[in-house]
Motif scaffolding. Structure first.
Motif, short mmCIF file in Angstrom:
data_model
loop_
_atom_site.label_atom_id
_atom_site.label_comp_id
_atom_site.label_asym_id
_atom_site.label_seq_id
_atom_site.Cartn_x
_atom_site.Cartn_y
_atom_site.Cartn_z
N ILE A 167 7.15 -15.73 17.35
CA ILE A 167 7.97 -14.59 16.93
C ILE A 167 9.33 -15.13 16.48
O ILE A 167 10.00 -15.83 17.23
N GLU A 168 9.69 -14.79 15.24
CA GLU A 168 10.97 -15.24 14.70
C GLU A 168 12.11 -14.59 15.48
O GLU A 168 12.06 -13.41 15.82
N PHE A 169 13.18 -15.40 15.74
CA PHE A 169 14.32 -14.89 16.49
C PHE A 169 15.26 -14.13 15.56
O PHE A 169 16.16 -14.70 14.95
N ARG A 170 14.99 -12.84 15.42
CA ARG A 170 15.83 -11.92 14.65
C ARG A 170 15.45 -10.52 15.09
O ARG A 170 14.40 -10.31 15.70
N ALA A 171 16.30 -9.56 14.81
CA ALA A 171 15.99 -8.17 15.15
C ALA A 171 14.76 -7.76 14.35
O ALA A 171 14.81 -7.66 13.12
N SER A 172 13.65 -7.61 15.03
CA SER A 172 12.39 -7.29 14.37
C SER A 172 11.54 -6.43 15.31
O SER A 172 11.77 -6.42 16.52
N PRO A 173 10.56 -5.73 14.76
CA PRO A 173 9.67 -4.95 15.63
C PRO A 173 8.98 -5.84 16.67
O PRO A 173 8.75 -5.41 17.81
N GLU A 174 8.68 -7.09 16.30
CA GLU A 174 8.01 -8.00 17.24
C GLU A 174 8.92 -8.37 18.41
O GLU A 174 8.49 -8.37 19.56
N LEU A 175 10.20 -8.69 18.12
CA LEU A 175 11.13 -9.03 19.19
C LEU A 175 11.42 -7.80 20.05
O LEU A 175 11.51 -7.91 21.27
N LEU A 176 11.53 -6.65 19.43
CA LEU A 176 11.73 -5.40 20.17
C LEU A 176 10.55 -5.14 21.10
O LEU A 176 10.73 -4.84 22.29
N SER A 177 9.34 -5.29 20.61
CA SER A 177 8.14 -5.07 21.41
C SER A 177 8.06 -6.05 22.57
O SER A 177 7.74 -5.68 23.71
N LEU A 178 8.34 -7.32 22.30
CA LEU A 178 8.34 -8.34 23.35
C LEU A 178 9.38 -8.00 24.43
O LEU A 178 9.09 -8.08 25.62
N THR A 179 10.56 -7.61 24.00
CA THR A 179 11.63 -7.28 24.95
C THR A 179 11.22 -6.10 25.81
O THR A 179 11.38 -6.14 27.04
N ARG A 180 10.67 -5.07 25.21
CA ARG A 180 10.23 -3.90 25.99
C ARG A 180 9.15 -4.30 27.00
O ARG A 180 9.18 -3.87 28.15
N ALA A 181 8.20 -5.12 26.56
CA ALA A 181 7.12 -5.53 27.46
C ALA A 181 7.65 -6.36 28.63
O ALA A 181 7.26 -6.14 29.78
N GLU A 182 8.56 -7.28 28.36
CA GLU A 182 9.12 -8.12 29.43
C GLU A 182 9.96 -7.28 30.40
O GLU A 182 9.93 -7.49 31.61
N LEU A 183 10.73 -6.34 29.87
CA LEU A 183 11.52 -5.46 30.74
C LEU A 183 10.62 -4.58 31.59
O LEU A 183 10.88 -4.38 32.77
N ALA A 184 9.53 -4.09 31.00
CA ALA A 184 8.59 -3.25 31.76
C ALA A 184 7.95 -4.06 32.89
O ALA A 184 7.77 -3.55 34.00
N THR A 185 7.63 -5.30 32.63
CA THR A 185 7.06 -6.17 33.66
C THR A 185 8.05 -6.39 34.79
O THR A 185 7.71 -6.29 35.97
N LEU A 186 9.32 -6.65 34.43
CA LEU A 186 10.35 -6.91 35.45
C LEU A 186 10.68 -5.69 36.29
O LEU A 186 10.96 -5.80 37.47
N THR A 187 10.65 -4.52 35.67
CA THR A 187 11.03 -3.31 36.38
C THR A 187 9.85 -2.60 37.00
O THR A 187 10.02 -1.59 37.68
N GLY A 188 8.64 -3.10 36.73
CA GLY A 188 7.45 -2.48 37.30
C GLY A 188 7.14 -1.12 36.69
O GLY A 188 6.42 -0.32 37.30
N SER A 189 7.66 -0.87 35.50
CA SER A 189 7.42 0.43 34.88
C SER A 189 6.17 0.46 34.03
O SER A 189 5.89 1.45 33.38
N GLY A 190 5.41 -0.61 34.04
CA GLY A 190 4.16 -0.63 33.29
C GLY A 190 4.41 -0.87 31.81
O GLY A 190 5.52 -1.13 31.38
N PRO A 191 3.35 -0.77 31.03
CA PRO A 191 3.49 -1.03 29.60
C PRO A 191 4.42 -0.01 28.94
O PRO A 191 4.43 1.15 29.33
N PRO A 192 5.19 -0.47 27.97
CA PRO A 192 6.12 0.43 27.29
C PRO A 192 5.40 1.48 26.46
O PRO A 192 4.29 1.34 26.09
#
Length: 192
Positions: A167-192
């Motif tokens: 995933i290219e390091f720039r504001a992109s739907p892919e980076l946004l999706s990855l960030t949401r998924a990693e945050l959901a894993t850390l907070t235990g809120s499940g898939p975004p």
């Protein structure tokens, strides 16, 4: 870092009901520490006294890199807050002589129109991501989450995972999706 009653989540942190998609906390008030100060300051955003006070309590200014333009929007509501941006953004004009030596420096505050021009790139990136524009006049602060001692440590983790996944390091739907998924894993809120 332990949290005490001065730093406990409150109405200034919540975006209302859990919103896995994100929020700019449009109707939420600023952090209470910001309410003690009003009026324009000649200081830059990171030098404001309220920012310094919040840093002592474990908050960190949201990163300014355009790749993370969406970060406050998707950050867990209990670990994000904002304060009114009463800072001054400066244009610096440096004059040099024929030898490259500085002969003068003049700093002038940017006009409202110039500030709006600075926000245009941010707005264009948010549009491309399908996200609403940020409410104007806010400085965002985040608290570290999960095992990460600082927001930057979490962002380093995201950069590493993005690199592994191509995933290219720039504001992109892919980076946004990855960030949401990693945050959901850390907070235990499940898939975004």
């Amino acid at each position: 870092m332990s949290r005490d009653s001065r730093d406990a989540p409150g109405p200034w942190d919540a975006a209302g009901p859990a919103d896995a998609a994100g929020s700019w906390d449009e109707d939420g008030p600023p952090h209470p520490l910001a309410l003690r100060r009003t009026g324009r300051s000649e200081q830059e955003p990171d030098r404001l006294p309220e920012v310094r006070e919040l840093e002592v309590l474990g908050w960190e200014p949201a990163p300014e890199e355009l790749a993370w333009v969406f970060l406050p929007y998707v950050w867990p509501p209990a670990d994000r807050t904002w304060i009114p941006d009463r800072s001054t953004h400066w244009a610096v004009d440096t004059r040099l002589d024929g030898h490259g030596h500085v002969t003068g420096v003049e700093a002038t505050p940017l006009a409202e129109a110039e500030l709006h021009d600075l926000d245009r790139e941010t707005e264009e990136l948010l549009d491309a991501l399908g996200l609403p524009h940020r409410p104007p006049g806010r400085l965002w602060l985040l608290r570290p989450i999960g095992p990460y001692p600082a927001v930057g440590a979490f962002l380093d983790h995201l950069r590493s995972v993005a690199r592994e996944r191509g995933i290219e390091f720039r504001a992109s739907p892919e980076l946004l999706s990855l960030t949401r998924a990693e945050l959901a894993t850390l907070t235990g809120s499940g898939p975004p």
